[in-house]
Every structure is written in C-alpha cells, then in structure tokens.
Design a protein around this motif. Structure first.
Motif, PDB file in Angstrom:
ATOM      1  N   ASN A  11      19.223   7.559  -6.903  1.00 58.88           N
ATOM      2  CA  ASN A  11      18.432   8.758  -6.684  1.00 58.88           C
ATOM      3  C   ASN A  11      17.343   8.482  -5.645  1.00 58.88           C
ATOM      4  OD1 ASN A  11      17.092  11.238  -7.077  1.00 58.88           O
ATOM      5  ND2 ASN A  11      15.789  10.339  -8.640  1.00 58.88           N
ATOM      6  N   ALA A  12      17.317   9.293  -4.592  1.00 60.22           N
ATOM      7  CA  ALA A  12      16.313   9.112  -3.529  1.00 60.22           C
ATOM      8  C   ALA A  12      14.968   9.636  -4.009  1.00 60.22           C
ATOM      9  CB  ALA A  12      16.752   9.854  -2.275  1.00 60.22           C
ATOM     10  N   VAL A  44       0.865  -1.180   0.000  1.00 61.13           N
ATOM     11  CA  VAL A  44       0.000   0.000   0.000  1.00 61.13           C
ATOM     12  C   VAL A  44       0.907   1.237   0.000  1.00 61.13           C
ATOM     13  CG1 VAL A  44      -1.779   1.273   1.258  1.00 61.13           C
ATOM     14  CG2 VAL A  44      -1.777  -1.233   1.287  1.00 61.13           C
ATOM     15  N   PRO A  45       0.756   2.143  -0.984  1.00 56.30           N
ATOM     16  CA  PRO A  45       1.656   3.300  -1.035  1.00 56.30           C
ATOM     17  C   PRO A  45       1.448   4.232   0.150  1.00 56.30           C
ATOM     18  CG  PRO A  45      -0.058   3.485  -2.719  1.00 56.30           C
ATOM     19  CD  PRO A  45      -0.208   2.128  -2.096  1.00 56.30           C
ATOM     20  N   GLY A  46       2.549   4.782   0.644  1.00 51.55           N
ATOM     21  CA  GLY A  46       2.485   5.739   1.750  1.00 51.55           C
ATOM     22  C   GLY A  46       2.644   7.161   1.235  1.00 51.55           C
ATOM     23  N   HIS A  47       2.429   8.114   2.112  1.00 56.11           N
ATOM     24  CA  HIS A  47       2.524   9.525   1.713  1.00 56.11           C
ATOM     25  C   HIS A  47       3.319  10.309   2.753  1.00 56.11           C
ATOM     26  CE1 HIS A  47      -0.471   8.561  -1.328  1.00 56.11           C
ATOM     27  NE2 HIS A  47      -1.208   8.013  -0.375  1.00 56.11           N
ATOM     28  N   GLU A  48       4.384   9.711   3.247  1.00 56.71           N
ATOM     29  CA  GLU A  48       5.109  10.390   4.310  1.00 56.71           C
ATOM     30  C   GLU A  48       5.961  11.537   3.779  1.00 56.71           C
ATOM     31  OE1 GLU A  48       8.747   8.366   5.972  1.00 56.71           O
ATOM     32  OE2 GLU A  48       7.777   6.650   5.040  1.00 56.71           O
ATOM     33  N   VAL A  49       6.061  12.573   4.594  1.00 54.51           N
ATOM     34  CA  VAL A  49       6.921  13.715   4.274  1.00 54.51           C
ATOM     35  C   VAL A  49       8.302  13.404   4.821  1.00 54.51           C
ATOM     36  CG1 VAL A  49       7.286  16.178   4.645  1.00 54.51           C
ATOM     37  CG2 VAL A  49       4.963  15.283   4.401  1.00 54.51           C
ATOM     38  N   VAL A  50       9.328  13.614   3.990  1.00 53.64           N
ATOM     39  CA  VAL A  50      10.688  13.304   4.452  1.00 53.64           C
ATOM     40  C   VAL A  50      11.536  14.565   4.521  1.00 53.64           C
ATOM     41  CG1 VAL A  50      10.605  10.967   3.540  1.00 53.64           C
ATOM     42  CG2 VAL A  50      11.550  12.770   2.136  1.00 53.64           C
ATOM     43  N   ASP A  51      12.540  14.484   5.343  1.00 54.29           N
ATOM     44  CA  ASP A  51      13.474  15.594   5.526  1.00 54.29           C
ATOM     45  C   ASP A  51      14.596  15.456   4.491  1.00 54.29           C
ATOM     46  OD1 ASP A  51      15.238  17.488   6.403  1.00 54.29           O
ATOM     47  OD2 ASP A  51      15.769  16.466   8.266  1.00 54.29           O
ATOM     48  N   GLU A  52      14.611  16.356   3.516  1.00 50.62           N
ATOM     49  CA  GLU A  52      15.596  16.283   2.421  1.00 50.62           C
ATOM     50  C   GLU A  52      17.032  16.366   2.937  1.00 50.62           C
ATOM     51  OE1 GLU A  52      15.023  15.687  -0.697  1.00 50.62           O
ATOM     52  OE2 GLU A  52      12.837  15.824  -0.692  1.00 50.62           O
ATOM     53  N   LYS A  74      27.127   9.809   3.790  1.00 46.03           N
ATOM     54  CA  LYS A  74      27.695   8.803   4.707  1.00 46.03           C
ATOM     55  C   LYS A  74      27.908   7.447   4.029  1.00 46.03           C
ATOM     56  CE  LYS A  74      26.198  10.456   9.261  1.00 46.03           C
ATOM     57  NZ  LYS A  74      25.392  11.662   8.986  1.00 46.03           N
ATOM     58  N   ILE A  75      26.951   7.041   3.186  1.00 48.91           N
ATOM     59  CA  ILE A  75      27.025   5.673   2.643  1.00 48.91           C
ATOM     60  C   ILE A  75      27.671   5.605   1.251  1.00 48.91           C
ATOM     61  CG2 ILE A  75      25.007   4.971   3.985  1.00 48.91           C
ATOM     62  CD1 ILE A  75      23.336   5.083   1.424  1.00 48.91           C
ATOM     63  N   GLU A  76      28.045   6.761   0.705  1.00 47.03           N
ATOM     64  CA  GLU A  76      28.587   6.797  -0.666  1.00 47.03           C
ATOM     65  C   GLU A  76      29.813   5.900  -0.837  1.00 47.03           C
ATOM     66  OE1 GLU A  76      28.748  10.274  -4.019  1.00 47.03           O
ATOM     67  OE2 GLU A  76      29.253  10.795  -1.950  1.00 47.03           O
ATOM     68  N   LYS A  77      30.661   5.886   0.170  1.00 49.97           N
ATOM     69  CA  LYS A  77      31.902   5.099   0.042  1.00 49.97           C
ATOM     70  C   LYS A  77      31.617   3.601  -0.048  1.00 49.97           C
ATOM     71  CE  LYS A  77      33.143   4.694   4.997  1.00 49.97           C
ATOM     72  NZ  LYS A  77      32.083   5.493   5.655  1.00 49.97           N
ATOM     73  N   ALA A 110      22.406  13.937   3.895  1.00 45.97           N
ATOM     74  CA  ALA A 110      23.449  13.556   4.852  1.00 45.97           C
ATOM     75  C   ALA A 110      23.694  12.045   4.796  1.00 45.97           C
ATOM     76  CB  ALA A 110      23.035  13.964   6.265  1.00 45.97           C
ATOM     77  N   TYR A 111      22.625  11.268   4.648  1.00 47.26           N
ATOM     78  CA  TYR A 111      22.773   9.809   4.581  1.00 47.26           C
ATOM     79  C   TYR A 111      23.495   9.407   3.286  1.00 47.26           C
ATOM     80  CZ  TYR A 111      21.606   4.943   5.667  1.00 47.26           C
ATOM     81  OH  TYR A 111      21.686   3.605   5.979  1.00 47.26           O
TER      82      TYR A 111
END
Length: 338
Positions: free
Chosen positions: A99-100, A68-76, A85-88, A81-82
C-alpha cells in the motif's frame, strides 16, 4: 567537541534497512572510530533497544541517525500507474505490491527517546530539524550533525544550530540526503567540501565513495574533520546487509552503480540491476510512498536469492569493498591513512 568522540577520523555510516547493527557500531567505536546506528524505518522502541544493545558492547561514543519527515504532495495517478507497471515483478517472487502511504517514521517518539538516551551525537537526514529540536537535544549534551548535499542546505543547517555538517557527495551509496526530494544538485565530494569549508566554519564529516585510507587522507586534506564510510563496511560479518547484497558487491555481474528513484521514490545510488534498468525512467517522485510499495517485493527477492529485484545500495567505489571483520577493516584503514 566533535573531535573528542573519535580517536581516528573514521565514521561508519548509518545505513537504514538493516545494514547498520549494534555489533557493527560497537566494533567500529571500540576500534577508535565512531559507529552509528540507523533509526530510519524503525520504531522508537526498536531504536531504544539497539541503543541499549550497543551500550552493552562498547563504552565508547556512538551515534544515531534519524530521518526528518517530509511533507511532499504526490500525484496519486502516477502512483497508480507505477503500481500497475511493477506488479508483475512482485508477483514473480510471490508477493503483492504494498500500500502506497506516507508516515513520519515515528519522529516525535524518537526525539523524546533520544533526549532520554543522552546520545553523544545524533545526525539527521532528508532535512534540517527546527532550531528548537536541535537545542532540545543539545541541552542534554548531544552534538547535532545534519547531512547536506549543497551549500544552501549547509547554510540552513548552520543557521538552525547544527554542530557538525555531514557533507554527502554524489559518489555516495544509498539515498541522497537532499532536504527536498526534487533537489538534483549533484556535487562531487571534494568540490562540495571546499565550497562549504570556504563559507562556513563548522566541522565537516565527508561522505561519498570513500573506501581506502588514501580516500580518507584526501578528504581530510580538502578540509574535512572526519570521513564517513558506508559501502566499505557492508561486507563485514557484523553488517546486517543480506547475504545476497553482500555477494552482489563482489559479483562480476554488477559492473556499475546509478542514482534512481525506482525503489523508493527518492533518489538513491545502487548497483544497476534488472529492476533499476526497467523502472528508473518511470518512477514517480514520491517518497516514502514508493518505498512502501516495493518493500515486500525487495524482501521476498532477498529470501529467494534474487538480486535483480533488490535495492542493492552501494557507493561508486563498491568494487574496492573488502570482506573483513570491522575491527580488522578499521586497522587496515588506519594503517593506509598513516
């Protein structure tokens, strides 16, 4: 009636990401259980293809699970920042962070295709569809199951017209099925079955850490109508789980599971590996954004035989998993249950 769909009270859990295949679902249904396809992360066309394939391999009922699709608002800023951190980790296996973004997982097209397919049963995860959606599918003879993780969700699903409740305890592998991503109500399976069974009179499918016939007997005694097993089927040759994932389940390197947002932005239980250990505490509450960010990294890690950067979803009972064809595992579970 839900009970009419299966000769034995054993359901193969829908495991999105490739583990649930037409061959696995058909094998379980042919053995007297109820096989399930996982439509999550697939297009409606891909889902239709898998339904057709499964119908060529079994005349028995089987089900399809939909997100079921959600509609949450996310902090860009937290996503950025994440990413940094995980790029390496992604670079270490030769890919870039994805792409997020968010999507509805082809929701409307899947609903239309499922109505056309006249499935025996459709289950929903990550939320409760509207009563209109439920009644549309019921109008063509489809039973509706909604996956719940607490009593409030169970009551909402019952109120919307669900025929069956799939009750997920904290022991379960893979994603928590909570209606809201921020929900952190964590109940053990037996307690949750009793809480829900005490207040609602719908059939219950019990899910979470079940690996043996004795586990199935325990949830039936607690009030469930059937038991749903996922991790127990992961090592079957019919399972589409990657060879690296299957090997990890029996590898002494992996000693425990934990619930984390590190791989997808939504809480999910998997084997504790390097990526989970490093990034669990900093992962944002952002599904499916984080899922799309880490998808290529996880895929590349699997291709390079590197379990440390993969989402190795597994329930708490993973140590009890058995490497057997699905039909033989079904025979064994039925014998143990008796």
């Amino acid at each position: 009636m839900f009970k009419d769909l299966l000769r034995y009270p054993i359901i193969q859990a829908p495991m999105a990401g490739g583990a649930s295949t037409p061959m696995l679902a058909a094998s379980v249904s042919n053995a007297g259980g109820l096989g399930f396809l996982a439509a999550g992360y697939k297009t409606a066309k891909e889902m239709e293809g898998e339904i057709a394939q499964t119908r060529q391999m079994t005349k028995r009922p089987f089900g399809v699970n939909v997100f079921v699709p959600g509609h949450e608002v996310v902090d860009e800023s937290s996503l950025s920042a994440y990413h940094e951190k995980i790029e390496k980790e992604a670079k270490s296996v030769g890919v870039a962070i994805g792409n997020a973004h968010s999507d509805d997982d082809d929701w409307q097209n899947k609903l239309a295709a499922l109505k056309e397919a006249r499935m025996a049963i459709v289950s929903f995860t990550f939320g409760c569809p509207s009563s209109d959606v439920i009644s549309e599918l019921q109008s063509v003879g489809t039973l509706i199951a909604v996956t719940v993780t607490n009593l409030q969700e169970a009551k909402k699903a019952a109120g919307a017209g669900a025929d069956v409740l799939c009750v997920q305890g904290i022991e379960a592998g893979g994603h928590r099925a909570s209606f809201e991503n921020r929900t952190e109500d964590d109940y053990g399976l037996l307690v949750l079955i009793r809480m829900i069974e005490n207040e609602l009179k719908l059939p219950i499918i019990a899910a979470g850490g079940l690996m043996h016939g004795k586990d199935i007997a325990a949830v039936l005694a607690a009030g469930a109508t059937a038991a749903q097993l996922g991790t127990a089927f992961l090592r079957c040759p019919e399972s589409g789980a990657s060879p690296v994932h299957k090997e990890a389940l029996g590898n002494p390197r992996f000693t425990r599971t934990s619930v984390t947002r590190a791989f997808s932005g939504r809480r999910a239980r998997g084997l504790v590996n390097h990526f989970l250990t490093e990034y669990d505490s900093v992962a944002p509450v952002a599904y499916p954004y984080v899922h799309h960010m880490t998808k290529q990294m996880r895929k590349a890690a699997g291709q390079k035989n590197n379990p440390e950067l993969m989402a190795l979803w597994a329930g708490q009972g993973f140590r009890l998993s058995r490497e057997l064809p699905a039909s033989e595992l079904m025979e064994l579970l039925i014998e143990e249950l008796k």
